[in-house]
Design a protein around this motif. Structure first.
Motif, PDB file in Angstrom:
ATOM      1  N   GLU A  56       0.841  -1.184   0.000  1.00 28.86           N
ATOM      2  CA  GLU A  56       0.000   0.000   0.000  1.00 28.86           C
ATOM      3  C   GLU A  56       0.887   1.248   0.000  1.00 28.86           C
ATOM      4  O   GLU A  56       2.062   1.199   0.389  1.00 28.86           O
ATOM      5  CB  GLU A  56      -0.911   0.002   1.223  1.00 28.86           C
ATOM      6  CG  GLU A  56      -1.922  -1.131   1.229  1.00 28.86           C
ATOM      7  CD  GLU A  56      -2.884  -1.055   2.399  1.00 28.86           C
ATOM      8  OE1 GLU A  56      -3.673  -0.097   2.463  1.00 28.86           O
ATOM      9  OE2 GLU A  56      -2.851  -1.965   3.254  1.00 28.86           O
ATOM     10  N   ALA A  57       0.296   2.357  -0.397  1.00 27.58           N
ATOM     11  CA  ALA A  57       1.035   3.620  -0.384  1.00 27.58           C
ATOM     12  C   ALA A  57       1.548   3.932   1.018  1.00 27.58           C
ATOM     13  O   ALA A  57       2.651   4.475   1.179  1.00 27.58           O
ATOM     14  CB  ALA A  57       0.140   4.750  -0.896  1.00 27.58           C
ATOM     15  N   ASP A  58       0.757   3.586   2.043  1.00 31.91           N
ATOM     16  CA  ASP A  58       1.175   3.825   3.432  1.00 31.91           C
ATOM     17  C   ASP A  58       2.513   3.165   3.739  1.00 31.91           C
ATOM     18  O   ASP A  58       3.380   3.750   4.405  1.00 31.91           O
ATOM     19  CB  ASP A  58       0.132   3.276   4.407  1.00 31.91           C
ATOM     20  CG  ASP A  58      -1.242   3.880   4.212  1.00 31.91           C
ATOM     21  OD1 ASP A  58      -1.586   4.207   3.070  1.00 31.91           O
ATOM     22  OD2 ASP A  58      -1.977   4.009   5.201  1.00 31.91           O
TER      23      ASP A  58
ATOM     24  N   SER B   6      -1.722  14.079   2.573  1.00 31.76           N
ATOM     25  CA  SER B   6      -2.799  13.097   2.727  1.00 31.76           C
ATOM     26  C   SER B   6      -3.781  13.585   3.775  1.00 31.76           C
ATOM     27  O   SER B   6      -3.412  14.343   4.685  1.00 31.76           O
ATOM     28  CB  SER B   6      -2.229  11.735   3.165  1.00 31.76           C
ATOM     29  OG  SER B   6      -3.264  10.790   3.394  1.00 31.76           O
ATOM     30  N   SER B   7      -5.028  13.136   3.660  1.00 34.03           N
ATOM     31  CA  SER B   7      -6.023  13.423   4.697  1.00 34.03           C
ATOM     32  C   SER B   7      -6.187  12.252   5.659  1.00 34.03           C
ATOM     33  O   SER B   7      -7.015  12.296   6.559  1.00 34.03           O
ATOM     34  CB  SER B   7      -7.382  13.743   4.043  1.00 34.03           C
ATOM     35  OG  SER B   7      -7.885  12.604   3.353  1.00 34.03           O
ATOM     36  N   ASP B   8      -5.382  11.198   5.479  1.00 34.06           N
ATOM     37  CA  ASP B   8      -5.513   9.968   6.273  1.00 34.06           C
ATOM     38  C   ASP B   8      -4.840  10.131   7.639  1.00 34.06           C
ATOM     39  O   ASP B   8      -3.626  10.348   7.721  1.00 34.06           O
ATOM     40  CB  ASP B   8      -4.870   8.815   5.503  1.00 34.06           C
ATOM     41  CG  ASP B   8      -5.210   7.451   6.090  1.00 34.06           C
ATOM     42  OD1 ASP B   8      -5.646   7.396   7.260  1.00 34.06           O
ATOM     43  OD2 ASP B   8      -5.028   6.447   5.375  1.00 34.06           O
ATOM     44  N   SER B   9      -5.626   9.987   8.690  1.00 36.37           N
ATOM     45  CA  SER B   9      -5.080  10.142  10.046  1.00 36.37           C
ATOM     46  C   SER B   9      -4.142   9.004  10.441  1.00 36.37           C
ATOM     47  O   SER B   9      -3.463   9.099  11.466  1.00 36.37           O
ATOM     48  CB  SER B   9      -6.221  10.257  11.066  1.00 36.37           C
ATOM     49  OG  SER B   9      -7.019   9.083  11.061  1.00 36.37           O
ATOM     50  N   ASP B  10      -4.082   7.934   9.645  1.00 32.94           N
ATOM     51  CA  ASP B  10      -3.137   6.849   9.932  1.00 32.94           C
ATOM     52  C   ASP B  10      -1.698   7.355   9.967  1.00 32.94           C
ATOM     53  O   ASP B  10      -0.845   6.762  10.635  1.00 32.94           O
ATOM     54  CB  ASP B  10      -3.248   5.740   8.883  1.00 32.94           C
ATOM     55  CG  ASP B  10      -4.496   4.892   9.044  1.00 32.94           C
ATOM     56  OD1 ASP B  10      -5.169   5.019  10.095  1.00 32.94           O
ATOM     57  OD2 ASP B  10      -4.815   4.108   8.137  1.00 32.94           O
ATOM     58  N   PHE B  11      -1.432   8.446   9.257  1.00 30.82           N
ATOM     59  CA  PHE B  11      -0.064   8.951   9.184  1.00 30.82           C
ATOM     60  C   PHE B  11       0.349   9.745  10.415  1.00 30.82           C
ATOM     61  O   PHE B  11       1.523  10.109  10.553  1.00 30.82           O
ATOM     62  CB  PHE B  11       0.133   9.800   7.928  1.00 30.82           C
ATOM     63  CG  PHE B  11       0.090   9.004   6.658  1.00 30.82           C
ATOM     64  CD1 PHE B  11       1.043   8.025   6.404  1.00 30.82           C
ATOM     65  CD2 PHE B  11      -0.904   9.206   5.722  1.00 30.82           C
ATOM     66  CE1 PHE B  11       1.007   7.267   5.239  1.00 30.82           C
ATOM     67  CE2 PHE B  11      -0.953   8.471   4.556  1.00 30.82           C
ATOM     68  CZ  PHE B  11      -0.001   7.498   4.313  1.00 30.82           C
ATOM     69  N   TYR B  12      -0.577  10.006  11.321  1.00 35.25           N
ATOM     70  CA  TYR B  12      -0.197  10.675  12.568  1.00 35.25           C
ATOM     71  C   TYR B  12       0.905   9.900  13.284  1.00 35.25           C
ATOM     72  O   TYR B  12       1.750  10.490  13.962  1.00 35.25           O
ATOM     73  CB  TYR B  12      -1.396  10.795  13.500  1.00 35.25           C
ATOM     74  CG  TYR B  12      -2.380  11.890  13.153  1.00 35.25           C
ATOM     75  CD1 TYR B  12      -2.099  12.851  12.188  1.00 35.25           C
ATOM     76  CD2 TYR B  12      -3.608  11.969  13.799  1.00 35.25           C
ATOM     77  CE1 TYR B  12      -3.008  13.846  11.882  1.00 35.25           C
ATOM     78  CE2 TYR B  12      -4.525  12.967  13.498  1.00 35.25           C
ATOM     79  CZ  TYR B  12      -4.213  13.904  12.533  1.00 35.25           C
ATOM     80  OH  TYR B  12      -5.115  14.889  12.233  1.00 35.25           O
TER      81      TYR B  12
ATOM     82  N   LEU C   8      -0.886  -5.022  11.385  1.00 40.00           N
ATOM     83  CA  LEU C   8      -1.735  -4.436  10.356  1.00 40.00           C
ATOM     84  C   LEU C   8      -1.659  -2.914  10.316  1.00 40.00           C
ATOM     85  O   LEU C   8      -1.730  -2.313   9.236  1.00 40.00           O
ATOM     86  CB  LEU C   8      -3.197  -4.850  10.594  1.00 40.00           C
ATOM     87  CG  LEU C   8      -3.549  -6.317  10.363  1.00 40.00           C
ATOM     88  CD1 LEU C   8      -4.917  -6.628  10.959  1.00 40.00           C
ATOM     89  CD2 LEU C   8      -3.527  -6.640   8.871  1.00 40.00           C
ATOM     90  N   ILE C   9      -1.531  -2.279  11.481  1.00 39.27           N
ATOM     91  CA  ILE C   9      -1.703  -0.829  11.589  1.00 39.27           C
ATOM     92  C   ILE C   9      -0.394  -0.069  11.741  1.00 39.27           C
ATOM     93  O   ILE C   9      -0.228   1.020  11.172  1.00 39.27           O
ATOM     94  CB  ILE C   9      -2.649  -0.520  12.770  1.00 39.27           C
ATOM     95  CG1 ILE C   9      -4.056  -1.071  12.470  1.00 39.27           C
ATOM     96  CG2 ILE C   9      -2.692   0.966  13.082  1.00 39.27           C
ATOM     97  CD1 ILE C   9      -5.004  -1.036  13.661  1.00 39.27           C
ATOM     98  N   ASP C  10       0.545  -0.604  12.510  1.00 39.58           N
ATOM     99  CA  ASP C  10       1.828   0.073  12.743  1.00 39.58           C
ATOM    100  C   ASP C  10       2.652   0.017  11.460  1.00 39.58           C
ATOM    101  O   ASP C  10       3.052  -1.059  11.000  1.00 39.58           O
ATOM    102  CB  ASP C  10       2.561  -0.624  13.892  1.00 39.58           C
ATOM    103  CG  ASP C  10       3.842   0.095  14.296  1.00 39.58           C
ATOM    104  OD1 ASP C  10       4.356   0.908  13.499  1.00 39.58           O
ATOM    105  OD2 ASP C  10       4.329  -0.159  15.409  1.00 39.58           O
ATOM    106  N   LEU C  11       2.943   1.177  10.878  1.00 34.57           N
ATOM    107  CA  LEU C  11       3.624   1.234   9.593  1.00 34.57           C
ATOM    108  C   LEU C  11       5.127   0.992   9.692  1.00 34.57           C
ATOM    109  O   LEU C  11       5.850   1.130   8.702  1.00 34.57           O
ATOM    110  CB  LEU C  11       3.352   2.589   8.929  1.00 34.57           C
ATOM    111  CG  LEU C  11       1.886   2.823   8.552  1.00 34.57           C
ATOM    112  CD1 LEU C  11       1.678   4.237   8.013  1.00 34.57           C
ATOM    113  CD2 LEU C  11       1.409   1.791   7.540  1.00 34.57           C
TER     114      LEU C  11
END
Length: 333
Positions: free
Chosen positions: A117-119, A138-144, A266-269
C-alpha cells in the motif's frame, strides 16, 4: 533535502467526494485532479520542498495476512447502482491517466509495488531518509503515527498542516475545535497508534482487540491510558489489560494481547513482517533514481487541455517547477 510524499489515491478520491453533488461527472473529474495537484503545489511552495514522491497502491499483503481486511469496501462497491459504477469506472480511468502522466512525463519519483500500500511506501521512504525532512500530503489520520520533528502532514482537503507542535490552518494560525473553541491538541503519535491498535480500524475492517474498553480506567478496571503509561515497564496495568479475555459473537474466545499484536502488524507502519520490509526497501532503492524528462511544462499543458483544467494551466509555470525537480544523485541509507 525536503521531500513531499503524496498519498496519491487518498488525495484524488477524497477530493472527488468533496466536490459539489450538483456538479456533473466531468466537472467532478476535473475537480479531483485540480485539488490533488493544487494541494501539492501549495505544500511545495509553503514548505519549500525539493522533490515530490507519488506513492501508489498495490494489492495489499494485509489481505493475505488477515482475511477481513477491507472486506467492507468490497461490500460497498457491490452495492453501487449501475450509474454509480459507470462514474466510478470513469474516475479510475482518469486516475490511471494521471498516474501515467506522472510516471512518464515528469521527473517526480513514483513508488509502487503490487503487494504494498502507499502507506507502506511512505513510511519506508521516511525510514530510508532519516536525515531529511518530509511532508506527507494526505487526509488519512493513519499517518499521525509517523509525525516526528522532521515529519509533518499536510491535509489538502481541509488545508491544514499537522505537526508535533500543533495543527495549523492556511494562514499559519492554530486550528480551534469548533465545539470548545480551544486549540486542537497536537497529535501524540505514540498514543494514537496504541489506541488504534487496541480499538481497531472500522474503515479498514480491522476488529478491536478489546471491544468496549474505556479510555480512562476505574477503581476496578484498567483503561487505555493506564496501560499506555505502563507500556515500557509492562507492569500491572499493562498485563491487567493485555491478559484479559473476551468472547465474540461467534462464541470464539480472544486474548487482548494476541489481537493487539495482530492489529499492530496491520496498523503500525513500522511493524510489517520481515519479508514485506524487504520489498519496501527494494522498491524504494530501485525507484530512487534521477529522471531526466524534458519539456515537462509543455507536457503538463497538454494534460490540462485534455481535462479542461484552466485554473491549473494558468499556474503551469509554478506547477512545472516541482514536476521537473528530479531526485538528487545521492545514495540512500
Amino acid at each position: 533535502m525536503k521531500y513531499l510524499l503524496v498519498d496519491t489515491a487518498n488525495t484524488f478520491f477524497r477530493a472527488r467526494h468533496s466536490a459539489s453533488r450538483q456538479a456533473d461527472t466531468w466537472d467532478r473529474l476535473g475537480f479531483a485532479i485540480h485539488v490533488t495537484l493544487a494541494s501539492i503545489n501549495k505544500s511545495w511552495r509553503d514548505q519549500k520542498a525539493n522533490h515530490v514522491i507519488f506513492c501508489l497502491e498495490g494489492r495489499s499483503w494485509r489481505k493475505d495476512f488477515y482475511a477481513p481486511y477491507k472486506k467492507n469496501r468490497e461490500v460497498a462497491r457491490q452495492a453501487l447502482t449501475e450509474k454509480e459504477q459507470e462514474e466510478n469506472q470513469l474516475f479510475w480511468e482518469t486516475f490511471d491517466n494521471l498516474q501515467e502522466f506522472i510516471k512518464t512525463k515528469t521527473n517526480c519519483t513514483v513508488l509502487q509495488h503490487n503487494e504494498l500500500e502507499a502507506d507502506d511506501l511512505i513510511a519506508g521512504w521516511v525510514e530510508a531518509h532519516p536525515n531529511d525532512d518530509h511532508v506527507i500530503v494526505s487526509s488519512d489520520s493513519d499517518f499521525y503515527q509517523l509525525l516526528r520533528p522532521n515529519v509533518r502532514q499536510y491535509n489538502g482537503i481541509t488545508d491544514e498542516l499537522h505537526t508535533l507542535e500543533g495543527i495549523f490552518d492556511k494562514t499559519g494560525n492554530i486550528v480551534l475545535d469548533k465545539r470548545t473553541k480551544e486549540p486542537k491538541p497536537a497529535p501524540n503519535p505514540y498514543w494514537l497508534l496504541f489506541e488504534k491498535c487496541i480499538r481497531g480500524d472500522s474503515s479498514d475492517n480491522v476488529f478491536s482487540a478489546y471491544p468496549g474498553v474505556r479510555k480512562k480506567g476505574t477503581r476496578n478496571k484498567v483503561g487505555l491510558l493506564e496501560a499506555f503509561g505502563d507500556r515500557k515497564k509492562k507492569g500491572y496495568s499493562w498485563n491487567n489489560m493485555m491478559l484479559q479475555r473476551w468472547v465474540d459473537h461467534n462464541g470464539d474466545e480472544h486474548r487482548v494481547l494476541d489481537d493487539y499484536e495482530r492489529n499492530k502488524i496491520l496498523i503500525d507502519l513500522t511493524a510489517q513482517p520481515p519479508e514485506i520490509k524487504e520489498k519496501i526497501a527494494e522498491t524504494i532503492l530501485n525507484s530512487s533514481k534521477p529522471k531526466k524528462n524534458l519539456q515537462v511544462g509543455a507536457q503538463f499543458l497538454k494534460f490540462c487541455g485534455k481535462y479542461e483544467l484552466k485554473r491549473l494551466s494558468d499556474n503551469a509555470s509554478s506547477i512545472a517547477t516541482w514536476l521537473s525537480a528530479s531526485y538528487p544523485d545521492q545514495e540512500i541509507i
